[in-house]
Design a protein around this motif. Structure first.
Motif, PDB file in Angstrom:
ATOM      1  N   ARG A  86      -7.229   0.513   0.184  1.00 58.74           N
ATOM      2  CA  ARG A  86      -8.178   1.785  -0.606  1.00 58.74           C
ATOM      3  C   ARG A  86      -7.308   3.080  -0.521  1.00 58.74           C
ATOM      4  O   ARG A  86      -6.753   3.492   0.452  1.00 58.74           O
ATOM      5  CB  ARG A  86      -9.388   2.129   0.325  1.00 58.74           C
ATOM      6  N   LEU A  87      -7.274   3.795  -1.892  1.00 58.75           N
ATOM      7  CA  LEU A  87      -6.679   5.123  -1.902  1.00 58.75           C
ATOM      8  C   LEU A  87      -7.457   5.840  -2.877  1.00 58.75           C
ATOM      9  O   LEU A  87      -7.722   5.462  -4.048  1.00 58.75           O
ATOM     10  CB  LEU A  87      -5.179   4.791  -2.533  1.00 58.75           C
ATOM     11  N   ASP A  88      -7.920   6.784  -2.188  1.00 61.89           N
ATOM     12  CA  ASP A  88      -8.946   7.652  -2.811  1.00 61.89           C
ATOM     13  C   ASP A  88     -10.162   6.790  -3.036  1.00 61.89           C
ATOM     14  O   ASP A  88     -10.904   5.994  -2.504  1.00 61.89           O
ATOM     15  CB  ASP A  88      -8.406   8.463  -3.913  1.00 61.89           C
TER      16      ASP A  88
ATOM     17  N   ALA B 142       1.066   4.219  -3.041  1.00 65.76           N
ATOM     18  CA  ALA B 142       0.690   5.560  -2.660  1.00 65.76           C
ATOM     19  C   ALA B 142       1.956   6.309  -3.189  1.00 65.76           C
ATOM     20  O   ALA B 142       1.625   7.240  -3.744  1.00 65.76           O
ATOM     21  CB  ALA B 142       0.442   5.570  -1.228  1.00 65.76           C
TER      22      ALA B 142
ATOM     23  N   ASP C 212      -0.782   6.866   3.208  1.00 68.94           N
ATOM     24  CA  ASP C 212      -2.329   7.530   2.857  1.00 68.94           C
ATOM     25  C   ASP C 212      -3.231   6.506   2.293  1.00 68.94           C
ATOM     26  O   ASP C 212      -4.625   6.635   2.462  1.00 68.94           O
ATOM     27  CB  ASP C 212      -2.259   8.442   1.264  1.00 68.94           C
ATOM     28  N   ALA C 213      -2.815   5.346   1.964  1.00 67.02           N
ATOM     29  CA  ALA C 213      -3.786   4.142   1.542  1.00 67.02           C
ATOM     30  C   ALA C 213      -4.020   3.674   2.808  1.00 67.02           C
ATOM     31  O   ALA C 213      -3.407   3.439   3.679  1.00 67.02           O
ATOM     32  CB  ALA C 213      -2.979   2.919   0.685  1.00 67.02           C
ATOM     33  N   GLN C 214      -5.239   3.230   2.907  1.00 69.10           N
ATOM     34  CA  GLN C 214      -6.093   2.353   4.135  1.00 69.10           C
ATOM     35  C   GLN C 214      -6.137   1.055   3.769  1.00 69.10           C
ATOM     36  O   GLN C 214      -6.365   0.463   2.471  1.00 69.10           O
ATOM     37  CB  GLN C 214      -7.418   2.757   4.407  1.00 69.10           C
TER      38      GLN C 214
ATOM     39  N   ALA D  63       0.810  -1.165   0.032  1.00 74.50           N
ATOM     40  CA  ALA D  63      -0.194  -0.085   0.115  1.00 74.50           C
ATOM     41  C   ALA D  63       0.942   1.074  -0.043  1.00 74.50           C
ATOM     42  O   ALA D  63       0.655   2.138  -0.735  1.00 74.50           O
ATOM     43  CB  ALA D  63      -0.901   0.204   1.217  1.00 74.50           C
ATOM     44  N   ASP D  64       1.933   1.361   0.752  1.00 72.61           N
ATOM     45  CA  ASP D  64       2.928   2.127   0.694  1.00 72.61           C
ATOM     46  C   ASP D  64       3.559   2.824  -0.466  1.00 72.61           C
ATOM     47  O   ASP D  64       3.755   3.804  -0.921  1.00 72.61           O
ATOM     48  CB  ASP D  64       4.058   2.252   2.102  1.00 72.61           C
TER      49      ASP D  64
ATOM     50  N   SER E 248      -9.889   1.078  -5.035  1.00 71.89           N
ATOM     51  CA  SER E 248      -9.984  -0.043  -3.859  1.00 71.89           C
ATOM     52  C   SER E 248      -9.624  -1.315  -4.592  1.00 71.89           C
ATOM     53  O   SER E 248      -9.952  -1.576  -5.655  1.00 71.89           O
ATOM     54  CB  SER E 248     -11.456  -0.016  -3.427  1.00 71.89           C
TER      55      SER E 248
ATOM     56  N   ARG F  97       1.449  10.080  -3.856  1.00 69.69           N
ATOM     57  CA  ARG F  97       0.982  10.376  -2.419  1.00 69.69           C
ATOM     58  C   ARG F  97       2.232   9.900  -1.562  1.00 69.69           C
ATOM     59  O   ARG F  97       3.105   9.324  -1.720  1.00 69.69           O
ATOM     60  CB  ARG F  97      -0.133   9.601  -2.245  1.00 69.69           C
TER      61      ARG F  97
END
Length: 120
Positions: free
Chosen positions: A59-61, A31, A40-42, A27-28, A64, A36
């Motif tokens: 999820r990022l913005d 992002a 920032d990513a959940q 996720a990092d 998903s 980003r």
């Protein structure tokens, strides 16, 4: 002998802790690739391990992704195409139901959703 999608089978010796660490790292990296900040990513952990992979939602913005992440140490999962890496040694993760090695999974996430061709 023909091998299709090497690394897509069960992941022996996997742990949920490694899967969580790897999902966060993925996720990092995603992002960062999108310009980003890392973090920032959940990442949602569905607390499910099957065949050595943990199930997560990233999820990022508005985007998903459903990820089944191998639960091995990051250096054994994160194939980035470095000259000292052999793609045959890396398990695949599942991204929205399709299996990819790490670098190509990132590229799939980066492509335009309207694009028809998979990354090369």
């Amino acid at each position: 002998m023909i091998t299709i999608n090497p690394g897509s089978g069960p992941v022996d010796g996997a742990t949920a802790e490694h899967a969580r660490t790897n999902a966060r790292a993925f996720a990092d990296e995603l992002a960062t690739a999108l310009g980003r900040d890392p973090g920032d990513a959940q990442v949602t952990d569905h607390d499910t391990m099957q065949n050595g992979r943990g199930h997560f939602s990233i999820r990022l913005d508005e985007q998903s992704y459903e990820i089944e992440m191998p639960g091995l140490p990051l250096e054994r999962v994160r194939y980035d195409g470095a000259s000292d890496q052999n793609i045959w040694d890396f398990p695949r993760l599942y991204l929205d139901g399709s299996s990819w090695v790490w670098i190509y999974a990132i590229r799939v996430c980066l492509r335009d959703p309207d694009e028809e061709d998979a990354p090369t």
